[in-house]
Design a protein around this motif. Structure first.
Motif, PDB file in Angstrom:
ATOM      1  N   ALA A  99       0.836  -1.201   0.000  1.00 31.91           N
ATOM      2  CA  ALA A  99       0.000   0.000   0.000  1.00 31.91           C
ATOM      3  C   ALA A  99       0.876   1.258   0.000  1.00 31.91           C
ATOM      4  O   ALA A  99       0.597   2.218  -0.733  1.00 31.91           O
ATOM      5  N   LEU A 100       1.939   1.260   0.793  1.00 32.80           N
ATOM      6  CA  LEU A 100       2.847   2.403   0.813  1.00 32.80           C
ATOM      7  C   LEU A 100       3.537   2.559  -0.536  1.00 32.80           C
ATOM      8  O   LEU A 100       3.737   3.689  -1.014  1.00 32.80           O
ATOM      9  N   ARG A 101       3.907   1.445  -1.148  1.00 33.31           N
ATOM     10  CA  ARG A 101       4.503   1.521  -2.491  1.00 33.31           C
ATOM     11  C   ARG A 101       3.551   2.192  -3.473  1.00 33.31           C
ATOM     12  O   ARG A 101       3.946   3.094  -4.233  1.00 33.31           O
ATOM     13  N   ASP A 102       2.275   1.783  -3.471  1.00 34.95           N
ATOM     14  CA  ASP A 102       1.306   2.346  -4.413  1.00 34.95           C
ATOM     15  C   ASP A 102       1.051   3.823  -4.132  1.00 34.95           C
ATOM     16  O   ASP A 102       0.841   4.617  -5.063  1.00 34.95           O
ATOM     17  N   LEU A 103       1.065   4.217  -2.884  1.00 35.03           N
ATOM     18  CA  LEU A 103       0.885   5.629  -2.555  1.00 35.03           C
ATOM     19  C   LEU A 103       2.054   6.465  -3.069  1.00 35.03           C
ATOM     20  O   LEU A 103       1.866   7.592  -3.556  1.00 35.03           O
ATOM     21  N   LEU A 104       3.246   5.928  -3.007  1.00 35.14           N
ATOM     22  CA  LEU A 104       4.403   6.627  -3.551  1.00 35.14           C
ATOM     23  C   LEU A 104       4.303   6.754  -5.064  1.00 35.14           C
ATOM     24  O   LEU A 104       4.624   7.805  -5.638  1.00 35.14           O
ATOM     25  N   ILE A 105       3.865   5.694  -5.724  1.00 34.19           N
ATOM     26  CA  ILE A 105       3.673   5.758  -7.173  1.00 34.19           C
ATOM     27  C   ILE A 105       2.635   6.822  -7.517  1.00 34.19           C
ATOM     28  O   ILE A 105       2.787   7.577  -8.483  1.00 34.19           O
ATOM     29  N   ARG A 106       1.575   6.886  -6.727  1.00 38.90           N
ATOM     30  CA  ARG A 106       0.556   7.922  -6.932  1.00 38.90           C
ATOM     31  C   ARG A 106       1.171   9.314  -6.886  1.00 38.90           C
ATOM     32  O   ARG A 106       0.785  10.221  -7.636  1.00 38.90           O
ATOM     33  N   ASP A 107       2.162   9.491  -5.987  1.00 35.68           N
ATOM     34  CA  ASP A 107       2.781  10.801  -5.812  1.00 35.68           C
ATOM     35  C   ASP A 107       3.883  11.077  -6.830  1.00 35.68           C
ATOM     36  O   ASP A 107       4.566  12.108  -6.736  1.00 35.68           O
ATOM     37  N   ALA A 130      13.234  14.719  -8.644  1.00 33.68           N
ATOM     38  CA  ALA A 130      13.520  15.937  -7.883  1.00 33.68           C
ATOM     39  C   ALA A 130      14.081  15.659  -6.501  1.00 33.68           C
ATOM     40  O   ALA A 130      14.849  16.465  -5.973  1.00 33.68           O
ATOM     41  N   TYR A 131      13.728  14.504  -5.899  1.00 34.64           N
ATOM     42  CA  TYR A 131      14.086  14.246  -4.503  1.00 34.64           C
ATOM     43  C   TYR A 131      15.053  13.075  -4.334  1.00 34.64           C
ATOM     44  O   TYR A 131      15.443  12.767  -3.210  1.00 34.64           O
ATOM     45  N   GLY A 132      15.406  12.429  -5.408  1.00 42.70           N
ATOM     46  CA  GLY A 132      16.369  11.338  -5.327  1.00 42.70           C
ATOM     47  C   GLY A 132      15.745  10.048  -4.828  1.00 42.70           C
ATOM     48  O   GLY A 132      14.597   9.737  -5.127  1.00 42.70           O
ATOM     49  N   ARG A 133      16.515   9.292  -4.067  1.00 45.78           N
ATOM     50  CA  ARG A 133      16.073   7.981  -3.580  1.00 45.78           C
ATOM     51  C   ARG A 133      15.587   8.074  -2.138  1.00 45.78           C
ATOM     52  O   ARG A 133      16.235   8.698  -1.294  1.00 45.78           O
ATOM     53  N   LEU A 134      14.463   7.429  -1.887  1.00 50.54           N
ATOM     54  CA  LEU A 134      13.854   7.414  -0.550  1.00 50.54           C
ATOM     55  C   LEU A 134      13.750   5.978  -0.054  1.00 50.54           C
ATOM     56  O   LEU A 134      13.273   5.098  -0.775  1.00 50.54           O
ATOM     57  N   VAL A 135      14.187   5.753   1.168  1.00 51.16           N
ATOM     58  CA  VAL A 135      14.021   4.462   1.827  1.00 51.16           C
ATOM     59  C   VAL A 135      12.880   4.579   2.832  1.00 51.16           C
ATOM     60  O   VAL A 135      12.857   5.515   3.644  1.00 51.16           O
ATOM     61  N   VAL A 136      11.937   3.648   2.772  1.00 52.35           N
ATOM     62  CA  VAL A 136      10.793   3.646   3.673  1.00 52.35           C
ATOM     63  C   VAL A 136      10.832   2.383   4.529  1.00 52.35           C
ATOM     64  O   VAL A 136      10.904   1.266   4.000  1.00 52.35           O
ATOM     65  N   GLN A 137      10.798   2.561   5.823  1.00 50.87           N
ATOM     66  CA  GLN A 137      10.668   1.445   6.754  1.00 50.87           C
ATOM     67  C   GLN A 137       9.223   1.447   7.250  1.00 50.87           C
ATOM     68  O   GLN A 137       8.748   2.440   7.815  1.00 50.87           O
ATOM     69  N   ALA A 138       8.496   0.367   6.988  1.00 51.94           N
ATOM     70  CA  ALA A 138       7.083   0.269   7.361  1.00 51.94           C
ATOM     71  C   ALA A 138       6.947  -0.449   8.696  1.00 51.94           C
ATOM     72  O   ALA A 138       7.527  -1.517   8.902  1.00 51.94           O
ATOM     73  N   LYS A 139       6.168   0.143   9.590  1.00 49.67           N
ATOM     74  CA  LYS A 139       5.901  -0.462  10.894  1.00 49.67           C
ATOM     75  C   LYS A 139       4.388  -0.566  11.076  1.00 49.67           C
ATOM     76  O   LYS A 139       3.747   0.367  11.563  1.00 49.67           O
ATOM     77  N   HIS A 140       3.834  -1.703  10.641  1.00 52.12           N
ATOM     78  CA  HIS A 140       2.402  -1.934  10.799  1.00 52.12           C
ATOM     79  C   HIS A 140       2.185  -2.530  12.184  1.00 52.12           C
ATOM     80  O   HIS A 140       2.726  -3.582  12.516  1.00 52.12           O
ATOM     81  N   THR A 141       1.411  -1.849  13.002  1.00 55.22           N
ATOM     82  CA  THR A 141       1.304  -2.253  14.399  1.00 55.22           C
ATOM     83  C   THR A 141      -0.095  -1.978  14.926  1.00 55.22           C
ATOM     84  O   THR A 141      -0.980  -1.555  14.171  1.00 55.22           O
ATOM     85  N   LYS A 142      -0.275  -2.216  16.182  1.00 56.38           N
ATOM     86  CA  LYS A 142      -1.551  -1.882  16.810  1.00 56.38           C
ATOM     87  C   LYS A 142      -1.685  -0.357  16.879  1.00 56.38           C
ATOM     88  O   LYS A 142      -0.694   0.369  16.951  1.00 56.38           O
TER      89      LYS A 142
END
Length: 247
Positions: A99-107, A130-142
């Motif tokens: 889901a986070l990947r698709d949101l980034l593609i949307r942007d 414009a912003y280069g490379r972004l690393v995203v760490q996902a923390k799906h939690t309660k």
């Protein structure tokens, strides 16, 4: 010792040269006959050959058009992509990463999901002109859980050296401890808690606006080439007549 590789020996003497010439002549004769047969078959059956060629061309064009339409349809879907917090909460860890990947593609990012065992604190890697490379760490939690400083340390330690990233952020559907937020802002590791995630996923505010990512030419992020620092924390403003969920 290994067996010696056999090599083709050049003919020796008139007899061997004559035999070699006969072999070459026989092969050439077969090739000529094959070419003649193919030519005669094409002349005799050219309507069938033409129809088959046209069918093959039409099939190729149809596949190309179908692929282009599918790509355009996916781009249209992603351009208006929204996830509610309830939908994100119901996902498992892997679904959350996609889901986070698709949101980034949307942007406007070129993003891919990479999270797996040994991913070196990267679940999604995205690139932007414009912003280069972004690393995203996902923390799906309660919902009530909070991400601590240790996660920020890990992302900071691997974003540049391991992934050649210009920026890094941790995204959770929960929250962050105050120490984690403050440490991230001091050391150029972005954070996106439940409130910010709502702005990004549900309201459609681009991630680079929420994190205020600077363009590549503005500042450097020590540890990787042309690595900008994060700007000041994002300040959310409520649309006119709406104050729910915003500070």
């Amino acid at each position: 010792m290994g067996r010696r590789r056999s090599a083709i020996r050049r003919p020796r003497g008139a007899v061997e040269y004559g035999a070699a010439a006969l072999v070459v002549a026989a092969v050439a004769s077969l090739v000529v006959r094959l070419v003649v047969w193919v030519g005669e078959a094409l002349v005799r059956w050219w309507p069938v050959v033409a129809v088959l060629a046209l069918l093959g061309l039409a099939a190729g064009v149809w596949r190309a058009v179908a692929a282009a339409r599918e790509h355009a349809a996916r781009a249209r879907r992603l351009s208006v992509l929204r996830f509610s917090l309830a939908e994100l909460d119901a996902m498992d860890d892997r679904q959350f990463e996609f889901a986070l990947r698709d949101l980034l593609i949307r942007d406007g990012w070129s993003a891919r999901q990479v999270g797996q065992q040994g991913d070196q604190a990267a679940d999604v890697i995205a690139d932007h002109p414009a912003y280069g490379r972004l690393v995203v760490q996902a923390k799906h939690t309660k919902v009530g859980a909070k991400v601590g400083s240790q996660v920020m340390y890990q992302v900071k330690g691997t974003a540049g050296p391991a992934h050649r990233a210009n920026a890094a952020t941790v995204v959770t559907n929960g929250g962050f401890t105050r120490d984690a937020r403050e440490w991230g802002e001091r050391h150029a590791v972005g954070w996106m808690d439940r409130e910010r995630l709502c702005s990004w996923a549900e309201r459609g505010v681009p991630l680079h606006q929420i994190l205020q990512l600077p363009a590549l030419t503005r500042r450097r992020f020590p540890g990787a080439a042309r690595r900008p620092q994060f700007a000041a924390p994002y300040e959310q403003t409520a649309p006119e007549g709406r104050t729910d969920g915003l500070r």
